[in-house]
Design an enzyme around this catalytic site. Structure first.
Site, short mmCIF file in Angstrom:
data_model
loop_
_atom_site.label_atom_id
_atom_site.label_comp_id
_atom_site.label_asym_id
_atom_site.label_seq_id
_atom_site.Cartn_x
_atom_site.Cartn_y
_atom_site.Cartn_z
N ASN A 48 91.05 60.03 -20.08
CA ASN A 48 90.03 60.67 -20.88
C ASN A 48 90.25 62.18 -20.90
O ASN A 48 90.65 62.79 -19.90
CB ASN A 48 88.61 60.32 -20.41
CG ASN A 48 88.38 60.47 -18.93
OD1 ASN A 48 89.29 60.35 -18.11
ND2 ASN A 48 87.14 60.72 -18.56
N GLU A 50 88.21 65.48 -21.95
CA GLU A 50 86.89 65.99 -22.33
C GLU A 50 86.99 67.37 -22.98
O GLU A 50 88.07 67.98 -23.02
CB GLU A 50 85.98 66.01 -21.10
CG GLU A 50 85.80 64.60 -20.54
CD GLU A 50 84.79 64.50 -19.41
OE1 GLU A 50 84.39 65.53 -18.83
OE2 GLU A 50 84.40 63.34 -19.11
N CYS A 59 88.35 59.06 -25.16
CA CYS A 59 88.45 58.12 -24.04
C CYS A 59 89.91 57.76 -23.74
O CYS A 59 90.78 57.82 -24.61
CB CYS A 59 87.70 56.83 -24.36
SG CYS A 59 85.92 57.00 -24.50
N GLU A 61 91.31 54.85 -23.24
CA GLU A 61 91.85 53.71 -23.99
C GLU A 61 92.38 54.16 -25.34
O GLU A 61 93.44 53.74 -25.80
CB GLU A 61 90.77 52.65 -24.22
CG GLU A 61 90.17 52.06 -22.96
CD GLU A 61 88.91 52.79 -22.50
OE1 GLU A 61 88.91 54.05 -22.49
OE2 GLU A 61 87.95 52.11 -22.14
N CYS A 90 83.95 51.51 -23.78
CA CYS A 90 82.82 51.87 -24.65
C CYS A 90 82.97 51.21 -26.02
O CYS A 90 84.03 50.66 -26.36
CB CYS A 90 82.73 53.39 -24.80
SG CYS A 90 83.88 54.08 -25.99
N CYS A 93 85.89 52.46 -28.25
CA CYS A 93 87.19 51.95 -27.80
C CYS A 93 87.34 50.47 -28.14
O CYS A 93 88.43 50.02 -28.52
CB CYS A 93 87.38 52.18 -26.32
SG CYS A 93 87.61 53.93 -25.95
N1 THU Z 1 85.25 57.12 -21.01
C1 THU Z 1 86.48 56.57 -21.23
O1 THU Z 1 87.51 57.23 -21.08
N2 THU Z 1 86.54 55.27 -21.65
C2 THU Z 1 85.46 54.48 -21.85
O2 THU Z 1 85.60 53.36 -22.34
C3 THU Z 1 84.13 54.94 -21.44
C4 THU Z 1 84.01 56.38 -21.17
C5 THU Z 1 85.16 58.52 -20.58
C6 THU Z 1 84.59 59.43 -21.62
C7 THU Z 1 84.07 60.56 -20.76
O3 THU Z 1 85.13 61.47 -20.50
C8 THU Z 1 83.68 59.89 -19.45
O4 THU Z 1 84.33 58.63 -19.45
C9 THU Z 1 82.19 59.70 -19.28
O5 THU Z 1 81.63 59.10 -20.38
#
Ligand code: THU
Length: 135
Positions: A48, A50, A59, A61, A90, A93
């Site tokens: 991920n 940010e 994310c 994935e 999520c 994704c």
């Molecule tokens: N996140 C992912 O990388 N994949 C997911 O399927 C769920 C959430 C990350 C996004 C963000 O950087 C952190 O997790 C918190 O939401």
């Protein structure tokens, strides 16, 4: 991108967990790693990423999928997703995974590399909107 033979779910999970060290998660402190196995046998990892403008976060994935597609790979066997607590992919994704194969296996694991769930993109997103829904 790496290439290994005789991939097992555990190898994918280990790769996904190891790549988590590169997660750029300075706001949530929730590191996510993904390892995506293409039909070619190549593996694409993702973390991920940010942003101070929170909604711009991507994310793990989707990073893995976009890396793979940009390298020319479009068909996948499996993806492993690893977080400290075994969080589930999520909704965004799930939609992106569905685009590239409803039968893709999804391994969900925790930071101890325990496989918590083995599922598919289709099971994670029943009745996914897809190319067939467009006129
Ligand atoms: N996140 C992912 O990388 N994949 C997911 O399927 C769920 C959430 C990350 C996004 C963000 O950087 C952190 O997790 C918190 O939401």
């Amino acid at each position: 991108m790496s290439k290994i033979k005789n991939n097992s779910s555990q190898e994918l999970i280990t790769l996904a967990n190891e790549i988590r060290k590169n997660a750029y998660a300075k706001y949530s402190n929730y590191a996510v790693g993904a390892a995506l196995l293409g039909k070619s046998g190549k593996i694409y990892t993702g973390v991920n990423v940010e942003n101070a403008v929170y909604p711009l976060t991507l994310c793990a994935e989707r990073v893995a999928i976009f890396k793979a597609v940009s390298e020319g790979e479009r068909e996948f066997d499996a993806i492993a997703v690893v977080t400290d607590n075994g969080g589930s992919p999520c909704g965004s994704c799930r939609q992106v995974l569905a685009e590239f194969g409803l039968d893709m296996t999804v391994y969900i694991a925790d930071g101890e590399e325990n496989l918590l769930e083995e599922t598919t993109a289709e099971k994670l997103l029943p009745r996914a909107f897809g190319a067939g829904d467009l006129p």
